[in-house]
Enzyme design. Structure first.
Site, PDB file in Angstrom:
ATOM      1  N   GLY A 166      48.419 -34.513 -45.928  1.00  0.00           N
ATOM      2  CA  GLY A 166      47.706 -33.507 -45.132  1.00  0.00           C
ATOM      3  C   GLY A 166      47.744 -33.872 -43.662  1.00  0.00           C
TER       4      GLY A 166
ATOM      5  N   GLY B  92      43.639 -37.704 -42.557  1.00  0.00           N
ATOM      6  CA  GLY B  92      44.102 -39.008 -43.030  1.00  0.00           C
ATOM      7  C   GLY B  92      43.233 -40.136 -42.482  1.00  0.00           C
TER       8      GLY B  92
ATOM      9  CD  GLU C 184      54.122 -36.261 -46.229  1.00  0.00           C
ATOM     10  OE1 GLU C 184      53.962 -35.944 -45.021  1.00  0.00           O
ATOM     11  OE2 GLU C 184      54.388 -35.458 -47.125  1.00  0.00           O
TER      12      GLU C 184
ATOM     13  CB  CYS D 261      54.434 -32.577 -43.049  1.00  0.00           C
ATOM     14  SG  CYS D 261      55.147 -32.852 -44.652  1.00  0.00           S
TER      15      CYS D 261
ATOM     16  CD  GLU E 215      51.920 -31.216 -38.517  1.00  0.00           C
ATOM     17  OE1 GLU E 215      50.811 -31.720 -38.755  1.00  0.00           O
ATOM     18  OE2 GLU E 215      52.904 -31.329 -39.266  1.00  0.00           O
TER      19      GLU E 215
HETATM   20  P1  ADP Z   1      44.251 -28.399 -43.325  1.00  0.00           P
HETATM   21  O1  ADP Z   1      43.288 -28.723 -42.201  1.00  0.00           O
HETATM   22  O2  ADP Z   1      45.526 -27.878 -42.856  1.00  0.00           O
HETATM   23  O3  ADP Z   1      43.635 -27.604 -44.432  1.00  0.00           O
HETATM   24  P2  ADP Z   1      43.751 -30.974 -44.439  1.00  0.00           P
HETATM   25  O4  ADP Z   1      44.442 -32.236 -44.141  1.00  0.00           O
HETATM   26  O5  ADP Z   1      42.369 -30.823 -43.886  1.00  0.00           O
HETATM   27  O6  ADP Z   1      44.661 -29.812 -43.961  1.00  0.00           O
HETATM   28  O7  ADP Z   1      43.669 -30.731 -46.013  1.00  0.00           O
HETATM   29  C1  ADP Z   1      44.458 -31.358 -46.955  1.00  0.00           C
HETATM   30  C2  ADP Z   1      43.583 -31.752 -48.128  1.00  0.00           C
HETATM   31  O8  ADP Z   1      42.600 -32.668 -47.682  1.00  0.00           O
HETATM   32  C3  ADP Z   1      42.812 -30.606 -48.780  1.00  0.00           C
HETATM   33  O9  ADP Z   1      42.783 -30.819 -50.177  1.00  0.00           O
HETATM   34  C4  ADP Z   1      41.429 -30.761 -48.171  1.00  0.00           C
HETATM   35  O10 ADP Z   1      40.387 -30.214 -48.970  1.00  0.00           O
HETATM   36  C5  ADP Z   1      41.305 -32.253 -48.099  1.00  0.00           C
HETATM   37  N1  ADP Z   1      40.330 -32.746 -47.099  1.00  0.00           N
HETATM   38  C6  ADP Z   1      39.977 -32.175 -45.932  1.00  0.00           C
HETATM   39  N2  ADP Z   1      39.065 -32.936 -45.284  1.00  0.00           N
HETATM   40  C7  ADP Z   1      38.831 -34.026 -46.069  1.00  0.00           C
HETATM   41  C8  ADP Z   1      38.000 -35.188 -45.953  1.00  0.00           C
HETATM   42  N3  ADP Z   1      37.217 -35.388 -44.882  1.00  0.00           N
HETATM   43  N4  ADP Z   1      38.023 -36.079 -46.958  1.00  0.00           N
HETATM   44  C9  ADP Z   1      38.823 -35.917 -48.031  1.00  0.00           C
HETATM   45  N5  ADP Z   1      39.625 -34.843 -48.199  1.00  0.00           N
HETATM   46  C10 ADP Z   1      39.638 -33.906 -47.237  1.00  0.00           C
END
Ligand code: ADP
Length: 497
Positions: A244, A249, A266, A300, A399
């Protein structure tokens, strides 16, 4: 707009129910009883409601996964049986390919041809590839000291949390489940809240394939303050794998420090796609389009910075604009669609905002630049090409995760190498040239995990993928993913009399 007829909608039955969580082999409501909507981004219609899992549900899933890991059929089954379960799942996905492709397109918005010919087959291939690994895991004997018999055992890490994004929902699931299960781990998957459906349908298929209860758990819900955060904080999860945004991350890494669980990340990219004057220009034009507009730019490793050698800039731009003008944008369910909507209103607004930022920085819109005027519904952004960009602008550094290409001219090899690397990311890059020396030189100069030479977005489950710098760490796919999901134990046996 021409979309799939209802009678052809193979996922109709699946969509008619409220989706539940998969915990310990059973489909259950969230403890809170809460649900959320998942939306078709082309029509803005609600597809169905989905259970909103939270910490309590993650706790139950972890208990089930721990029990399944420490005792029971999963722990004692032969690796050949484990392989067979993965192969069963691959076969069932293949058997239900059309339904899964429709579901992916409805939930994510991507063109049905891409769901059918890329996402589904690559998901199947990934499971088959890792099924092969289940029977090929090995330790080693080491001739360290003749007074001792010394060997290593390769063991599964344990209970694994997997948090995945919305851009390739089923494929990201396969990248995570394939190696984790092949190595004998148990998993708790949290799909993205925007696109939970194919993971849930494949969860049903996994139960049909015969995976024992508790080996595979799926907790749908939100990220921060929700199931995602609960997974990354959990004290009884041994590893978390995340794909994500870089910002997320960092949060996951911080949340994981309680039990110092293993983390693989990743994250994003800002890939340079470099075209030298000696390249096959027509092929490079096609490659630039695939590089940025595939999956609506929500990739990505998207080639979002196009570096053109000055002498071919004008010829290249004429050809590029001609091709972009021919791209058909519309509902992903329409077979004729080349480019669908962004996944959500939030993403649509984010991309449009970046186009405005770029214009404010002095970039010129050569194609697209807005939402198409004739689309009354859906989160569409036109395929957009920006010229007059320099590498220090925000549009060249951040990005966008959308169909926006920043074109940057260059004069010399040294100049372009330096600019290509002048980014915080390092996931991928590409170079187009007929000069084999130049190609290899670039492959070594660019600080990124994947380099494509005279091609773009080529993947295979056997070839590792992952980032340098702020694009993350750990390599998925290939044998490298086996490293992510196993521990090495050294055993010393005293042989002295
Ligand atoms: P976007 O902002 O483009 O939706 P994210 O990286 O936030 O991308 O989302 C990728 C995944 O990470 C999703 O499954 C989302 O629910 C999860 N996610 C978002 N914020 C958190 C967090 N603080 N802790 C754990 N998982 C998260």
């Amino acid at each position: 707009m021409a979309v799939v007829h209802e009678k052809e909608l193979l996922c109709k039955k699946f969509l008619s129910k409220t989706q539940k969580l998969l915990i310990d082999g059973k489909w259950v409501d969230a403890k809170s009883g809460k649900t959320f909507e998942t939306i078709n981004p082309a029509t803005e219609e609600v597809l169905c409601r989905v259970a909103e899992g939270s910490k309590e549900d993650v706790d139950l899933a972890v208990k089930a996964a721990r029990r399944a890991f420490e005792s029971g059929p999963w722990k004692t089954m032969s690796t050949a049986q484990r392989a067979k379960l993965l192969l069963n799942l691959a076969d069932l996905i293949e058997k239900n390919a059309d339904e899964l492709a429709q579901l992916e397109t409805l939930d994510n918005g991507k063109p049905i041809k891409e769901s059918r010919y890329v996402d589904v087959p690559q998901t199947v291939e990934t499971f088959r590839y890792y099924a092969g690994w289940a029977t090929k895991l090995e330790g080693e004997t080491i001739n360290a000291n003749s007074n001792f018999f010394t060997y290593t055992l390769r063991e599964p890490v344990g209970v694994v949390g997997q948090i995945i994004p919305w851009n390739f929902p089923m494929l990201m699931m396969a990248w995570k489940w394939g190696p984790a299960l092949a190595c004998g781990n148990t998993v708790i998957l949290k799909p993205a809240e925007q696109t939970p459906l194919t993971a849930l349908r494949i969860g049903e298929l996994a139960m049909e394939a015969g995976f024992p209860d508790g080996v595979i758990n799926i907790v749908t819900g939100f990220g921060g303050d929700g199931a995602g955060e609960a997974i990354s904080r959990h004290m009884d999860i041994d590893k978390v794998a995340f794909t994500g945004e870089d910002k997320t991350g960092k949060l996951i890494l911080q949340a994981s420090t309680g039990n110092l669980k293993r983390v693989s990340l990743e994250l994003g990219g800002k890939a340079p796609n470099i075209v030298f004057a000696d390249a096959d220009i027509d092929a490079a034009v096609k490659g630039a389009i695939t590089g940025i507009f595939f999956n609506q730019g929500q990739v990505c490793c998207a080639g979002s910075r196009l570096f053109l050698e000055e002498s071919i800039h004008d010829e290249f731009m004429t050809k590029l604009k001609e091709r972009v003008a021919k791209m058909r944008q519309g509902d992903g369910s329409d077979e004729k669609t080349h480019i669908g909507p962004q996944v959500s209103k939030e993403q649509q607004e984010r991309v449009l905002n970046y186009i405005e930022i770029a214009k404010g920085e002095g970039a010129t819109v050569a194609c697209g630049g807005q939402s198409p005027a004739d689309m009354k519904k859906g989160f569409f952004v036109q395929p957009t090409v920006l010229t007059g960009v320099n590498n220090t602008m925000r549009i060249a550094q951040e990005e966008v995760f959308g169909p926006v290409l920043a074109v940057i001219p260059f004069k010399s090899m040294d100049e372009v190498a330096e600019q290509a690397n002048a980014t915080t990311f390092g996931l991928s890059g590409a170079v187009w040239t007929r000069d084999i020396k130049k190609a290899h030189k670039f492959a070594s100069l660019i600080k990124a995990g994947t380099i494509w030479v005279n091609c773009y977005n080529v993947f295979d489950p056997a070839v590792p993928f992952g980032g340098y710098k702020m694009s993350g760490y750990g390599r998925e796919l290939g044998k490298h993913s086996i490293e992510l999901y196993t521990n090495i134990k050294s055993v010393w046996v005293n042989m002295m009399d």
